[in-house]
Design a protein around this motif. Structure first.
Motif, PDB file in Angstrom:
ATOM      1  N   SER A 111     -90.511  60.838 -39.319  1.00 53.93           N
ATOM      2  CA  SER A 111     -90.805  59.411 -39.251  1.00 53.93           C
ATOM      3  C   SER A 111     -90.181  58.739 -38.045  1.00 53.93           C
ATOM      4  O   SER A 111     -89.907  57.558 -38.050  1.00 53.93           O
ATOM      5  CB  SER A 111     -90.299  58.717 -40.525  1.00 53.93           C
ATOM      6  OG  SER A 111     -88.892  58.810 -40.609  1.00 53.93           O
TER       7      SER A 111
ATOM      8  N   GLY B 223     -91.494  58.359 -35.072  1.00 50.99           N
ATOM      9  CA  GLY B 223     -92.445  57.788 -34.129  1.00 50.99           C
ATOM     10  C   GLY B 223     -92.890  58.820 -33.120  1.00 50.99           C
ATOM     11  O   GLY B 223     -92.483  59.965 -33.124  1.00 50.99           O
TER      12      GLY B 223
ATOM     13  N   THR C 263     -95.786  62.226 -36.485  1.00 53.49           N
ATOM     14  CA  THR C 263     -96.517  61.125 -37.093  1.00 53.49           C
ATOM     15  C   THR C 263     -96.843  61.445 -38.537  1.00 53.49           C
ATOM     16  O   THR C 263     -96.752  62.577 -38.983  1.00 53.49           O
ATOM     17  CB  THR C 263     -97.840  60.846 -36.352  1.00 53.49           C
ATOM     18  OG1 THR C 263     -98.651  62.020 -36.405  1.00 53.49           O
ATOM     19  CG2 THR C 263     -97.596  60.472 -34.912  1.00 53.49           C
TER      20      THR C 263
ATOM     21  N   PRO D 147     -99.360  55.367 -43.097  1.00 54.78           N
ATOM     22  CA  PRO D 147     -99.069  55.255 -41.663  1.00 54.78           C
ATOM     23  C   PRO D 147     -98.897  53.812 -41.195  1.00 54.78           C
ATOM     24  O   PRO D 147     -98.009  53.513 -40.396  1.00 54.78           O
ATOM     25  CB  PRO D 147    -100.284  55.923 -41.010  1.00 54.78           C
ATOM     26  CG  PRO D 147    -100.778  56.885 -42.032  1.00 54.78           C
ATOM     27  CD  PRO D 147    -100.552  56.211 -43.347  1.00 54.78           C
ATOM     28  N   GLU D 148     -99.747  52.915 -41.690  1.00 51.71           N
ATOM     29  CA  GLU D 148     -99.637  51.505 -41.314  1.00 51.71           C
ATOM     30  C   GLU D 148     -98.328  50.906 -41.818  1.00 51.71           C
ATOM     31  O   GLU D 148     -97.629  50.185 -41.092  1.00 51.71           O
ATOM     32  CB  GLU D 148    -100.828  50.729 -41.887  1.00 51.71           C
ATOM     33  CG  GLU D 148    -100.788  49.237 -41.599  1.00 51.71           C
ATOM     34  CD  GLU D 148    -101.963  48.493 -42.205  1.00 51.71           C
ATOM     35  OE1 GLU D 148    -102.073  47.279 -41.964  1.00 51.71           O
ATOM     36  OE2 GLU D 148    -102.778  49.123 -42.923  1.00 51.71           O
TER      37      GLU D 148
ATOM     38  N   GLU E  83     -95.161  52.220 -39.856  1.00 50.87           N
ATOM     39  CA  GLU E  83     -94.933  51.578 -38.559  1.00 50.87           C
ATOM     40  C   GLU E  83     -94.189  50.255 -38.733  1.00 50.87           C
ATOM     41  O   GLU E  83     -93.267  49.933 -37.977  1.00 50.87           O
ATOM     42  CB  GLU E  83     -96.273  51.348 -37.863  1.00 50.87           C
ATOM     43  CG  GLU E  83     -96.150  50.729 -36.483  1.00 50.87           C
ATOM     44  CD  GLU E  83     -97.491  50.560 -35.800  1.00 50.87           C
ATOM     45  OE1 GLU E  83     -97.534  49.888 -34.748  1.00 50.87           O
ATOM     46  OE2 GLU E  83     -98.495  51.090 -36.310  1.00 50.87           O
TER      47      GLU E  83
ATOM     48  N   GLU F 236     -90.452  50.986 -40.022  1.00 50.36           N
ATOM     49  CA  GLU F 236     -89.543  51.501 -39.000  1.00 50.36           C
ATOM     50  C   GLU F 236     -89.068  50.399 -38.070  1.00 50.36           C
ATOM     51  O   GLU F 236     -87.903  50.370 -37.664  1.00 50.36           O
ATOM     52  CB  GLU F 236     -90.221  52.624 -38.220  1.00 50.36           C
ATOM     53  CG  GLU F 236     -90.346  53.906 -39.031  1.00 50.36           C
ATOM     54  CD  GLU F 236     -90.914  55.058 -38.225  1.00 50.36           C
ATOM     55  OE1 GLU F 236     -91.726  54.791 -37.312  1.00 50.36           O
ATOM     56  OE2 GLU F 236     -90.550  56.211 -38.504  1.00 50.36           O
ATOM     57  N   ARG F 237     -89.955  49.474 -37.729  1.00 47.41           N
ATOM     58  CA  ARG F 237     -89.534  48.337 -36.901  1.00 47.41           C
ATOM     59  C   ARG F 237     -88.493  47.504 -37.635  1.00 47.41           C
ATOM     60  O   ARG F 237     -87.489  47.080 -37.056  1.00 47.41           O
ATOM     61  CB  ARG F 237     -90.738  47.471 -36.541  1.00 47.41           C
ATOM     62  CG  ARG F 237     -91.694  48.091 -35.539  1.00 47.41           C
ATOM     63  CD  ARG F 237     -92.664  47.054 -35.023  1.00 47.41           C
ATOM     64  NE  ARG F 237     -91.956  45.959 -34.355  1.00 47.41           N
ATOM     65  CZ  ARG F 237     -92.523  44.800 -34.029  1.00 47.41           C
ATOM     66  NH1 ARG F 237     -93.796  44.577 -34.335  1.00 47.41           N
ATOM     67  NH2 ARG F 237     -91.824  43.860 -33.427  1.00 47.41           N
TER      68      ARG F 237
ATOM     69  N   ALA G 255     -91.260  42.711 -38.072  1.00 47.85           N
ATOM     70  CA  ALA G 255     -92.652  43.048 -37.786  1.00 47.85           C
ATOM     71  C   ALA G 255     -93.549  41.866 -38.149  1.00 47.85           C
ATOM     72  O   ALA G 255     -93.223  41.057 -39.022  1.00 47.85           O
ATOM     73  CB  ALA G 255     -93.073  44.284 -38.575  1.00 47.85           C
TER      74      ALA G 255
END
Length: 379
Positions: free
Chosen positions: A21, A23, A52, A227-228, A231, A234-235, A245
């Motif tokens: 995870s 990135g 990914t 996956p969405e 992302e 993680e931010r 985010a």
């Protein structure tokens, strides 16, 4: 300070595989037949981990949010009583479906004993899902289901259930996922009809002719995959768990589940927790029951609902992803925010049963403990 930890799992989660995870570019791994990102192997036989997470190849399309938003998302019990007085619902273009869970703690009458006149029963857990997989039935199978319930292209589908329309709202999201044009909830559900209004229940099960409804591919504009969400998470995790985010994550589970004190709400579920407890970094917690009237089970007025979410930190300038344990409670929140308020909302139906069992995804825990099956609070 929120502790951000990594989740671990004894097994993969249906619908996706988590390799790493951290990135990176998708082309560092090859894509398998199932849609997951595989590990590259060099000539020495040593593998390099893919970077990914890929969702399984689930057929769908993007139809936007206008495809699901409706001006009249709620029907009152008074409206339904008037339609029943006028005669057959099918002749009026109405399909009435009971989507109750019939929990042992419920004080409401199970469908098999009695139900609202002319209502059919929809067993969501069996009829919506494909066997031996964590995925819905195909569009072709949903067409068959809809037609068997007498749904036509111009039908108004009225859904109701017990427990503040919990599973009826889930059915509403699934029906919208497959393109049913006119789907409404009976506001207050069975609680309002039976206990508050004290209206008639009957034993007769209606017979309806087959409909001509044809399902569309899933509308992926109202469904989020891992996956969405990863992302976004993680931010937020990189910012120490703050919601940085430009997408709102709304955890609608109980505060104990959100904080990581328990794996599942003990008042509802028994022994169905994930390996790791907590929440997706950056999530705000608004328990789904906060937006209904305790006496009638009806939704609160729209502006009160909006105020509750704003007070929790939801920025309505940004889109929203709601999650819970398996997506059913989150669908209740989806209905409120999407159908009543008209916002852009997705349901992450993998929810905590997927996230809390995934290897390498970030998890935030407010409990101060390493909670879960592998932590101090697990047995």
């Amino acid at each position: 300070m929120i502790a951000v930890v990594a989740a671990a799992s004894l097994a993969g989660t249906a619908g996706f595989v988590v390799a790493n995870s951290t990135g990176g570019d998708a082309d560092q791994g090859s894509v398998t037949d199932s849609g997951s990102t595989a590990t590259e192997t060099d000539e020495s036989g040593e593998g390099e981990a893919a970077t990914t997470v890929a969702a399984a190849d689930i057929p769908g399309e993007t139809r936007g949010f206008d495809d699901v938003h409706t001006e009249q998302p709620l029907a009152t019990t008074e409206w339904l009583a008037e339609r029943l007085e006028e005669g057959g619902l099918h002749e009026q273009g109405i399909v009435l479906l009971d989507v109750s869970e019939n929990l042992p703690s419920s004080e409401l009458t199970p469908y098999a004993e009695a139900h609202i006149p002319q209502a059919q029963y929809l067993e969501w857990s069996e009829e919506f899902t494909a066997p031996n997989t964590r995925e819905f039935i195909s569009a072709e199978e949903f067409t068959e289901l809809g037609q068997s319930l007498g749904i036509n292209e111009d039908s108004t589908v009225v859904l109701y259930g017990d427990n503040n329309n919990w599973f009826a709202a889930y059915a509403s999201w699934v029906f919208n996922l497959y393109g049913v044009e006119d789907v409404v909830l009976l506001d207050g559900g069975l609680h309002k009809w039976e206990l508050h209004d004290e209206r008639e229940l009957v034993e007769e099960v209606p017979a309806v002719p087959p409909g001509n409804f044809a399902a569309k591919p899933q509308n992926h504009d109202i469904r989020a995959f891992q996956p969405e969400v990863l992302e976004i998470a993680e931010r937020n995790a990189e910012a120490g768990g703050d919601a940085v985010a430009a997408v709102n994550l709304v955890d609608i589970r109980s505060a104990q589940e959100h904080d990581g004190e328990v794996g599942v709400d003990p008042d509802i579920f028994q022994g169905e927790g994930a390996a790791v407890w907590g929440h997706i970094p950056g999530s705000v917690n608004v328990t789904w029951t906060q937006i209904v009237d305790e006496q009638t089970g009806e939704f609160l007025p729209a502006e009160e609902i909006r105020s509750i979410y704003e007070a929790a930190g939801v920025d309505f300038e940004n889109p929203i992803i709601a999650y819970c344990r398996i997506g059913e409670r989150a669908s209740h929140t989806w209905f409120a925010l999407s159908q009543i308020l008209g916002e852009e909302v997705k349901v992450y139906d993998g929810s905590w049963s997927a996230w809390g069992n995934s290897v390498g995804v970030p998890v935030a825990n407010n409990s101060g403990e390493r909670a879960g099956l592998w932590g101090q609070s697990g047995d």
